[in-house]
Design an enzyme around this catalytic site. Structure first.
Site, PDB file in Angstrom:
ATOM      1  NE  ARG A   8      -8.371  15.247   0.403  1.00  5.09           N
ATOM      2  CZ  ARG A   8      -9.022  16.403   0.256  1.00  5.09           C
ATOM      3  NH1 ARG A   8      -8.694  17.460   0.976  1.00  5.09           N
ATOM      4  NH2 ARG A   8     -10.009  16.525  -0.606  1.00  5.09           N
ATOM      5  CE  LYS A  23       4.649  -5.549   6.313  1.00  2.00           C
ATOM      6  NZ  LYS A  23       3.440  -5.008   5.817  1.00  2.00           N
ATOM      7  CE1 TYR A  79      -1.101  -8.490   7.606  1.00  2.00           C
ATOM      8  CE2 TYR A  79      -2.406  -6.881   6.413  1.00  2.00           C
ATOM      9  CZ  TYR A  79      -1.691  -7.244   7.535  1.00  2.00           C
ATOM     10  OH  TYR A  79      -1.565  -6.376   8.577  1.00  2.00           O
ATOM     11  CG  ASP A 103      -0.726  -7.613  -1.232  1.00  2.00           C
ATOM     12  OD1 ASP A 103       0.490  -7.387  -1.386  1.00  2.00           O
ATOM     13  OD2 ASP A 103      -1.335  -7.376  -0.171  1.00  2.00           O
TER      14      ASP A 103
HETATM   15  C1  LIG Z   1       0.783  -9.039   2.031  1.00  2.00           C
HETATM   16  C2  LIG Z   1       0.420  -7.789   2.787  1.00  2.00           C
HETATM   17  N1  LIG Z   1      -0.423  -6.922   2.235  1.00  2.00           N
HETATM   18  C3  LIG Z   1      -0.793  -5.787   2.875  1.00  2.00           C
HETATM   19  C4  LIG Z   1      -0.320  -5.502   4.140  1.00  2.00           C
HETATM   20  C5  LIG Z   1      -0.779  -4.248   4.835  1.00  2.00           C
HETATM   21  O1  LIG Z   1       0.214  -3.269   4.751  1.00  2.00           O
HETATM   22  P1  LIG Z   1       0.388  -2.058   5.779  1.00  2.00           P
HETATM   23  O2  LIG Z   1       0.797  -2.632   7.088  1.00  2.00           O
HETATM   24  O3  LIG Z   1       1.417  -1.192   5.118  1.00  2.00           O
HETATM   25  O4  LIG Z   1      -0.941  -1.385   5.874  1.00  2.00           O
HETATM   26  C6  LIG Z   1       0.583  -6.383   4.753  1.00  2.00           C
HETATM   27  C7  LIG Z   1       1.089  -6.098   6.101  1.00  2.00           C
HETATM   28  O5  LIG Z   1       1.682  -6.938   6.750  1.00  2.00           O
HETATM   29  C8  LIG Z   1       0.954  -7.557   4.061  1.00  2.00           C
HETATM   30  O6  LIG Z   1       1.806  -8.460   4.598  1.00  2.00           O
END
Ligand SMILES: Cc1ncc(COP(=O)(O)O)c(C=O)c1O
Length: 391
Positions: free
Chosen positions: A55, A202, A108, A177
């Site tokens: 973990r 992504k 997001y 992010d």
């Molecule tokens: C800009 C952004 N941050 C965070 C996330 C969340 O990521 P995850 O789907 O891997 O949890 C996404 C998902 O689409 C995203 O587009």
């Protein structure tokens, strides 16, 4: 190793000491023998290098963390089971009840939902500073600023240097992010941001086959995020998924070049179509923040293109989307395959009409994640879809 193409291949990885394997092995083990009581005690006290329990860490995951720290120019990184888990770990480890988090949106949707629900349950104040600006929104309780360098779906930019200056002068932690840009295009730490978060699901993975997240930054904060996110919450990334990300990242710089070339060609094509009212792409001279984009984004303007149809109706968007053949209708992004979605009925269907209006999401809007196919084929697909839809 100065070039990102070299670092993407080699950073964090060397041939396996036991077998000589070039590809980092998937270490499928939850327990790790530490050999002697004293060495075990030193590992548990954080005084010796070594793995103690799955973990908390794993050799395959550690190689990925080292690679991501290198690419983002950070001292350390910690991987998570998803981008969302990475976000939750940052907030829960670095903020306390009564603290305020300011964000520059639109974020997001999943991140905003998470922040708001955590805010309600854990006594954090979560404030959207997009309209009034950070300085006007600032309060004595502000401890963290959250920003996406390139926003979804309208592809607006936030000036990272300006954000970092305002926040660091007031002693708050800044988090970017960087999912949409990747370290190939934007390195937030070089602009003064403290922590970088990614959904590795992504572009970093790139093949649409693994879910993961990562946080990179200074060693002390990463240790805190690791302790809370892995030790207490247990949102650990599996070794198999780490292997897929290690493999994916080796080609990230090459893929990003192809994404950027394809997206620019698609954006330039769309800009000249009478059926299209507006195109949002930071690489176009018509983008209102093109100058900032040229300063902040190195080596390309990303693989996302958003456009609005002149006939700004859901039926018009459906006509185009349903006629596309190469672009699959799906909401993720950053895959080698091109994807297309209708934000109003998918990613932004849960947000209020007011928030949707602020984010600029209309019924005639289409968001493209441009893959690595040849740009001519992608443009031809869009041309036939616009023609067949009679737009
Ligand atoms: C800009 C952004 N941050 C965070 C996330 C969340 O990521 P995850 O789907 O891997 O949890 C996404 C998902 O689409 C995203 O587009």
């Amino acid at each position: 190793m100065t070039h990102i193409r070299t670092r993407a291949v080699h950073a964090g990885q060397q041939p396996d000491a036991a077998s000589g394997a070039i590809a980092t092995p998937i270490t499928q083990s939850t327990a790790f023998a530490y050999g002697s009581l004293e060495r075990g005690a030193a590992i548990f006290a954080g005084e010796a290098e070594g793995f103690r329990y799955g973990r908390y860490g794993n050799p395959t995951v550690a190689a990925l963390e080292a690679k991501m720290a290198n690419l983002e120019g950070a001292e350390a990184a910690v991987a998570f089971a998803s981008g969302t888990a990475a976000t939750a770990a940052v907030v829960l480890s670095l903020l306390a009840p009564g603290d305020e988090l300011l964000f520059l949106g639109p974020l997001y949707g999943g991140t905003e939902g998470l922040l708001r629900s955590m805010g309600e349950r854990w006594g954090l104040r979560v404030t959207d500073a997009t309209m009034i600006g950070l300085e006007a929104a600032w309060s004595p309780a502000t401890r963290m600023v959250w920003v996406e360098p390139l926003t979804n779906p309208s592809l607006r930019l936030h000036d990272l240097e300006a954000v970092a200056q305002i926040a660091s002068a007031r002693g708050a932690i800044t988090v970017a992010d960087n999912t949409f840009c990747t370290p190939c295009l934007v390195r937030p730490l070089a602009h003064g941001i403290d922590l970088v978060v990614h959904s590795m699901t992504k572009y970093l993975g790139g093949h649409g086959d693994a879910t993961g997240g990562v946080v990179a930054g200074d060693a002390a904060r990463i240790a805190q995020v690791r302790k809370t996110g892995l030790g207490h919450i247990g949102a650990s990334l599996a070794a198999q998924e780490s292997f897929l990300f290690l493999r994916g990242i080796k080609t990230l710089p090459l893929r990003m070049e192809a994404h950027c070339d394809g997206a620019l060609a698609v954006a330039q094509f769309l800009e000249h179509q009478s059926a299209v009212r507006s195109v949002f792409y930071p690489g176009l001279a018509s983008h209102p923040q093109h100058t900032l984009a040229k300063r902040q984004m190195q080596g390309g303007f990303g693989g996302m293109v958003t456009f609005e149809l002149a006939r700004a109706e859901r039926a018009a968007a459906a006509d185009v989307l349903d006629a596309l053949q190469l672009f699959a209708q799906a909401v993720s992004l950053g895959d080698v395959d091109s994807l297309a979605c209708h934000p109003a009925s998918t990613t932004h269907s849960f947000v209020s009409p007011e928030v949707r209006a602020i984010a600029g999401v209309g019924e005639g809007m289409i968001r493209l994640s441009v893959g690595i196919e040849h740009p001519d084929d992608l443009v031809a697909d869009l041309a036939q879809a616009l023609a067949r839809a009679g737009n």
